[in-house]
Design an enzyme around this catalytic site. Structure first.
Site, PDB file in Angstrom:
ATOM      1  N   SER A   1       0.813  -1.206   0.000  1.00 56.48           N
ATOM      2  CA  SER A   1       0.000   0.000   0.000  1.00 56.48           C
ATOM      3  C   SER A   1       0.853   1.265   0.000  1.00 56.48           C
ATOM      4  O   SER A   1       1.509   1.586  -0.986  1.00 56.48           O
ATOM      5  CB  SER A   1      -0.951  -0.070   1.199  1.00 56.48           C
TER       6      SER A   1
ATOM      7  N   ASP B   1      10.308   5.234 -10.242  1.00 54.72           N
ATOM      8  CA  ASP B   1       9.929   5.816 -11.528  1.00 54.72           C
ATOM      9  C   ASP B   1      10.711   7.091 -11.839  1.00 54.72           C
ATOM     10  O   ASP B   1      11.010   7.379 -13.001  1.00 54.72           O
ATOM     11  CB  ASP B   1       8.426   6.116 -11.553  1.00 54.72           C
TER      12      ASP B   1
ATOM     13  N   LYS C   1      -0.769  -4.309  -3.155  1.00 56.97           N
ATOM     14  CA  LYS C   1      -2.075  -3.725  -2.826  1.00 56.97           C
ATOM     15  C   LYS C   1      -2.151  -2.348  -3.470  1.00 56.97           C
ATOM     16  O   LYS C   1      -1.604  -1.374  -2.961  1.00 56.97           O
ATOM     17  CB  LYS C   1      -2.283  -3.618  -1.326  1.00 56.97           C
TER      18      LYS C   1
END
Length: 446
Positions: free
Chosen positions: A292, A303, A317
């Site tokens: 999460s 990224d 999740k």
């Protein structure tokens, strides 16, 4: 499932009034009313004929719980007890063992022990099943009941029986409850490198992370060579804190976006100007217990090529739960959106793939212990671009760097191989040199 959830803004709906009811709407209404008639038939039959008298509140609450349980593993009815658990998870301290648990097939399953708690020191592992508490079988009970029995006055004794996949016999563990002080962030300096362990994303996690960086600088009297951000076994928490922690390490750019049922319903969150670390090298450690909010942080830093993500594939999740109040102390916890990393990748099911797979060689059972992730939950949300099912062992078996047994690792004086490898990696970086990370796109798959 008792896991910290991503806090989201409540969604309000509107009823559109039209002058004419179409045939299609009439059919939908008719079908809906027939299903409601069925519900009332069952409700009245149980009230009249069940062997024991049951009050209406119990029946209605059970029906609501059943309806939400049919959706996905993270939607549910938040009772008054659940509200207290939620408050503890985000604010307070309690007397207990230091376990994050869930319910699977009516059995209590360990998601992760909290570091430096009775459960952690007793060797309880993620994936263990708790079958008895003080000799009493808890199979078939509710998660609230099991959690209530595990909590208690600090200093009191408790015995739990666990079943561990791969072991022939149950394991009985005697523990003493302690005050579980939720310190979301811990730091220290290791070999001139700042080590920051983030255990949960509660209300103060972002501020505590900034304070940890300042304390590391003060301890050294200068900037460290880099930072290791440890998100292993961090089951998540508040979305606001995941954004704030990520913002500590980014100078600009998107952190995360969340998208609801309507594809046009997209909310994006961005970093503010200023990187508290001054652009120094960062390694982020993750494992199957990183879920999460942890995946938001790891995914954003990966990224943006701001950090080298190392360890094992995360939990996966990638959904947002909204708390929709029903009364002063009850609510619906409803999955209302999916979240996406800056490259547009959903981590639902697949999780975050590390730039470098590093096994926990200091754990003698890492090859045989079953790994528990989102994709193993019943009725989990499907992600067509999820990662494949290759195991960590398959990824690293041909790598000579990891050709050691736990005994050989221990003989070298290494207690935590993943952390040791992360520190070595930063230690090899020359001043001004960036850590190399693989390119990441929205379609990256192994």
């Amino acid at each position: 499932m008792i896991r910290p959830f991503l806090q989201a803004t409540a969604i309000a709906g509107a009823l559109a009034l039209v002058p004419v009811t179409t045939g299609a709407m009439a059919q939908v209404d008719s079908g809906t009313y027939r299903e409601l008639d069925l519900f009332m038939d069952v409700f009245n039959t149980v009230r009249a004929d069940y062997v024991d008298q049951v009050d209406d509140k119990t029946l209605v609450e059970g029906a609501v719980q059943g309806m939400l349980a049919a959706l996905d593993p993270h939607s549910g009815y938040v009772s008054a007890k659940d509200f207290e658990n939620l408050r503890i998870a985000t604010e307070g301290n309690y007397g207990g063992l230091g376990l994050t648990v869930s319910m699977e097939d009516r059995t209590v399953k360990v998601i992760a022990p909290t570091a430096d708690t009775p459960a952690d020191r007793a060797g309880i592992k993620a994936g263990d099943y708790i079958t008895h508490i003080n000799g009493k079988l808890i199979f078939g009970g509710t998660l609230d009941e099991a959690v209530a029995e595990m909590r208690g006055p600090p200093g009191s004794n408790i015995t739990i029986t666990i079943v561990r996949p791969g072991r022939d016999r149950p394991i009985e563990v005697a523990l003493k409850r302690e005050v579980i002080v939720q310190k979301p962030v811990k730091w220290e300096v290791k070999d001139g490198i700042g080590y920051i362990a983030i255990n949960t994303f509660s209300q103060a996690t972002g501020a505590d992370t900034r304070a940890a960086i300042a304390a590391i600088d003060k301890s050294l009297g200068r900037k460290p060579a880099g930072y290791v951000i440890d998100l292993r076994n961090n089951g998540g928490g508040l979305l606001t804190q995941a954004i704030e922690v990520t913002d500590v390490f980014l100078d600009q750019g998107e952190i995360v976006s969340q998208r609801g049922r309507d594809k046009r319903d997209i909310e994006r969150f961005y970093a503010r100007k200023g990187d508290d670390t001054g652009g120094l090298p960062i390694v982020v450690l993750i494992d199957a217990g990183s879920a999460s909010a942890s995946e938001i942080v790891a995914g954003a830093l990966q990224d943006h090529h701001r950090a080298l993500v190392m360890g094992e594939r995360s939990f996966g999740k990638g959904s947002v739960q909204t708390l929709l109040p029903l009364s002063s102390n009850t609510a619906l916890r409803l999955t209302t959106a999916r979240y996406y990393t800056p490259s547009g990748k959903s981590v639902q099911e697949g999780g975050i793939e590390p730039d470098l797979m590093v096994p926990q060689l200091s754990d003698p059972d890492y090859k045989s212990r079953p790994v528990f992730r989102e994709a193993d939950l019943r009725r989990h949300l499907i992600n067509e671009a999820a990662a494949d099912d290759r195991t960590l062992e398959e990824d690293v078996k041909a790598d000579p760097r990891f050709d050691m047994t736990a005994e050989q690792v221990k003989a070298k004086g290494i207690e935590d191989f993943q952390l040791h490898y992360a520190l070595q990696t930063i230690g090899r970086v020359k001043p001004g040199q960036a850590l190399a990370a693989r390119p990441t796109t929205a379609t990256t798959k192994r």
